[in-house]
Design a protein around this motif. Structure first.
Motif, PDB file in Angstrom:
ATOM      1  N   ASN A 295       0.813  -1.213   0.000  1.00  0.00           N
ATOM      2  CA  ASN A 295       0.000   0.000   0.000  1.00  0.00           C
ATOM      3  C   ASN A 295       0.849   1.267   0.000  1.00  0.00           C
ATOM      4  OD1 ASN A 295      -2.467  -1.428   0.051  1.00  0.00           O
ATOM      5  ND2 ASN A 295      -2.288  -1.726   2.280  1.00  0.00           N
ATOM      6  N   GLU A 296       2.117   1.071   0.225  1.00  0.00           N
ATOM      7  CA  GLU A 296       2.994   2.241   0.247  1.00  0.00           C
ATOM      8  C   GLU A 296       3.117   2.803  -1.173  1.00  0.00           C
ATOM      9  OE1 GLU A 296       6.674   1.035   1.885  1.00  0.00           O
ATOM     10  OE2 GLU A 296       5.836   0.477   3.862  1.00  0.00           O
ATOM     11  N   SER A 297       3.317   4.072  -1.237  1.00  0.00           N
ATOM     12  CA  SER A 297       3.458   4.720  -2.542  1.00  0.00           C
ATOM     13  C   SER A 297       4.856   4.450  -3.115  1.00  0.00           C
ATOM     14  CB  SER A 297       3.242   6.230  -2.412  1.00  0.00           C
ATOM     15  OG  SER A 297       4.213   6.794  -1.525  1.00  0.00           O
ATOM     16  N   GLY A 298       4.986   4.590  -4.421  1.00  0.00           N
ATOM     17  CA  GLY A 298       6.287   4.421  -5.074  1.00  0.00           C
ATOM     18  C   GLY A 298       6.472   3.076  -5.736  1.00  0.00           C
ATOM     19  N   HIS A 299       5.517   2.156  -5.473  1.00  0.00           N
ATOM     20  CA  HIS A 299       5.632   0.867  -6.155  1.00  0.00           C
ATOM     21  C   HIS A 299       5.171   1.001  -7.599  1.00  0.00           C
ATOM     22  CE1 HIS A 299       6.715  -1.311  -2.561  1.00  0.00           C
ATOM     23  NE2 HIS A 299       5.630  -0.836  -1.905  1.00  0.00           N
ATOM     24  N   PRO A 300       5.907   0.430  -8.532  1.00  0.00           N
ATOM     25  CA  PRO A 300       5.481   0.524  -9.927  1.00  0.00           C
ATOM     26  C   PRO A 300       4.206  -0.263 -10.168  1.00  0.00           C
ATOM     27  CG  PRO A 300       7.369  -0.961  -9.727  1.00  0.00           C
ATOM     28  CD  PRO A 300       7.178  -0.334  -8.382  1.00  0.00           C
ATOM     29  N   ALA A 301       3.380   0.250 -11.069  1.00  0.00           N
ATOM     30  CA  ALA A 301       2.126  -0.426 -11.396  1.00  0.00           C
ATOM     31  C   ALA A 301       2.430  -1.780 -12.019  1.00  0.00           C
ATOM     32  CB  ALA A 301       1.292   0.417 -12.338  1.00  0.00           C
ATOM     33  N   GLY A 302       1.689  -2.785 -11.623  1.00  0.00           N
ATOM     34  CA  GLY A 302       1.862  -4.133 -12.157  1.00  0.00           C
ATOM     35  C   GLY A 302       2.822  -4.972 -11.363  1.00  0.00           C
ATOM     36  N   MET A 303       3.505  -4.390 -10.374  1.00  0.00           N
ATOM     37  CA  MET A 303       4.418  -5.183  -9.574  1.00  0.00           C
ATOM     38  C   MET A 303       3.632  -6.176  -8.740  1.00  0.00           C
ATOM     39  SD  MET A 303       7.118  -3.990  -6.620  1.00  0.00           S
ATOM     40  CE  MET A 303       5.912  -4.111  -5.296  1.00  0.00           C
ATOM     41  N   LEU A 304       4.207  -7.374  -8.639  1.00  0.00           N
ATOM     42  CA  LEU A 304       3.574  -8.365  -7.761  1.00  0.00           C
ATOM     43  C   LEU A 304       4.540  -8.725  -6.658  1.00  0.00           C
ATOM     44  CD1 LEU A 304       4.907 -11.420  -8.344  1.00  0.00           C
ATOM     45  CD2 LEU A 304       3.547 -11.218 -10.413  1.00  0.00           C
TER      46      LEU A 304
END
Length: 504
Positions: A75-84
């Motif tokens: 839920n933290e910000s900064g994770h790239p979209a689509g990362m699992l």
């Protein structure tokens, strides 16, 4: 295309096909190298991002080590979209897995999607897995402080970039190969034009009627196509040399055939003339013998015997002349001794005076030393005697005949000239040929003119002694010139000759 079919094509086609194949191979190798290098670079970059994302996920999961199914760090910000991301137990079983959405909360993976990620260890190695409904992912696993996480990033961008690169390279390669093929076709065509002209010349020469022996000007390769600096020029120059050899061979063959033809004509004429000359005295002898057989009332025996004797002597002389010419033609050696030309000519002039005292016979000796030649004295005397006899027979009474002897520059020269009517111009070129007579008729009324072998014998004897004979004639002056090599030595006594004797 197999080798047999390739060999059956023209050189231009084979070169174009081979160059095209080489260009295709080079372009394919360059494209594959570029694609693999670009893919390795992009995968390395993606692996770095995957590692960073895994380390961040491991750090977030380490905040709640006891909560093995906790994925709140997504839920933290900064994770790239689509990362699992997934949490694993000590056995490597996935306890929880979710993917980061675009402007949406993380979404848990289905059982099928989770199963696609099974079997990945936490040793930091990279794996490529296709997750149903999500696409292809680059995945790695890390472990630390009893926490094990699995993190992956989508490979769609890398695959799209690689696909785009392949498409671009394919289009560029196709255009480049097309342009290169056209340029190569033009260049090959231009470069092979000289070879084509050489081949056309060879074909034209091969169609020439060489078997008929006609010496014609065969086509040559143009000068511009005989440059030794190029292979085609070397072939053109070699073809021109071969054509020169062919032409010279044809010319020599034609000259040989012409010589054979002239020789055959001379032989036929020689046999016909010899047969006629022999038949005439034989017919006379046979006729007188027949008259004698019929009785003495038809002819006086003494006259008949004299005529038979005269014709027999004539036939004997002709046969001896023919035998002499035959021996000279065979190159049989003559007797060899030193002969004084001055004495020999003087004796011949005295003999001629005795045979024809109606002519004015002159002897000129313009000498500083005795002219000695090495040869057969009897045959050389025959040369002078025949020349004098020729002047006596073919000139009217009262004609002046001069026999002169000179010696200079290593040559002894005998000149026999007269002021008679001269030799007909049409007869002059063949005057030394056998059976050549001023009266070409076979049925000559005057048999004293001879058989036409006298001058032929003169020419043959002179040639056998290494000398040469020449004749010049015009009305009022005819001159025969015989040149013989001197021995280089004088007689026992040094003589000074300067005489002019009248022997009329």
């Amino acid at each position: 295309m197999n080798a047999g079919r390739l060999r059956g094509r023209s050189l231009r086609t084979r070169l174009l096909l081979l160059i095209t194949a080489i260009l295709v191979t080079v372009c394919a190798a360059m494209a594959l190298t570029t694609v693999f290098a670009q893919r390795a670079y992009l995968l390395g970059n993606l692996d770095d991002r995957v590692t960073n994302a895994a380390e961040r996920s491991l750090g977030g999961a380490s905040l709640h080590p006891d909560l093995t199914g906790d994925l709140t760090f997504l839920n933290e910000s900064g994770h790239p979209a689509g990362m699992l991301a997934a949490r694993l137990d000590t056995d490597g079983t996935i306890l929880a897995a979710a993917t980061v959405g675009q402007d949406a909360p993380p979404r848990n993976l289905t059982a099928a999607q989770t199963a696609a990620l099974s079997g990945i260890g936490t040793d930091g190695s990279y794996h490529t897995r296709t997750v149903p409904g999500l696409g292809t992912y680059r995945v790695t696993g890390l472990a630390g402080d009893g926490v094990r996480v699995l993190t992956g990033l989508p490979m769609g961008d890398v695959q799209d970039m690689i696909s785009g690169l392949v498409a671009i390279e394919a289009v560029v390669a196709a255009l480049g190969l097309t342009a290169a093929g056209c340029v190569c076709a033009v260049v090959i065509r231009r470069q092979l034009r000289p070879l084509g002209r050489v081949a056309a010349t060879a074909v034209e020469v091969s169609r020439a009627p060489l078997c008929r022996g006609e010496v014609t000007a065969l086509t040559r390769v143009p000068e511009r196509d005989t440059d030794p600096g190029s292979e085609a020029g070397q072939v053109g120059a070699a073809l021109n040399r071969m054509i020169d050899h062919v032409e010279s061979s044809l010319a020599e063959r034609q000259r040989g055939e012409e010589r054979v033809r002239r020789s055959e004509e001379r032989m036929r004429r020689f046999l016909a003339d010899a047969s006629h000359e022999l038949r005439t005295p034989l017919a006379s002898i046979s006729g007188y013998a027949e008259l004698m057989n019929r009785g003495t009332d038809r002819i006086e025996p003494g006259m008949a015997w004299r005529r038979v004797t005269a014709e027999s002597a004539r036939m004997t002389g002709l046969v001896e002349d023919l035998l002499l010419l035959a021996r000279l033609d065979e190159g049989r050696p003559l007797q060899s001794a030193e002969v004084d030309l001055a004495s020999l000519v003087a004796e011949a002039v005295w003999d001629a005076r005795a045979a024809g005292d109606g002519h004015d016979w002159q002897l000129e000796l313009c000498l500083d030393t005795a002219p000695l030649v090495l040869g057969d004295e009897a045959r050389l005397h025959q040369v002078v005697a025949n020349l004098l006899a020729n002047a006596r027979v073919h000139t009217p009474a009262g004609t002046r005949v001069v026999a002169a002897v000179e010696a200079r520059e290593g040559l002894g020269t005998i000149r026999v000239r007269d002021d008679g009517p001269g030799i007909p111009p049409d007869l002059l070129p063949s005057v030394f040929e056998r059976f050549t007579r001023a009266d070409a008729s076979r049925a000559r009324a005057d048999q004293s003119t001879g058989s036409g072998l006298g001058l032929a014998i003169v020419a043959a004897i002179t040639a056998a002694h290494g000398g040469r004979i020449d004749v010049r004639s015009e009305p009022g002056r005819t001159e025969f010139t015989v040149e013989l090599p001197l021995t280089g030595e004088t007689g026992a006594d040094t003589l000074t000759w300067s005489a002019r004797a009248s022997m009329r």
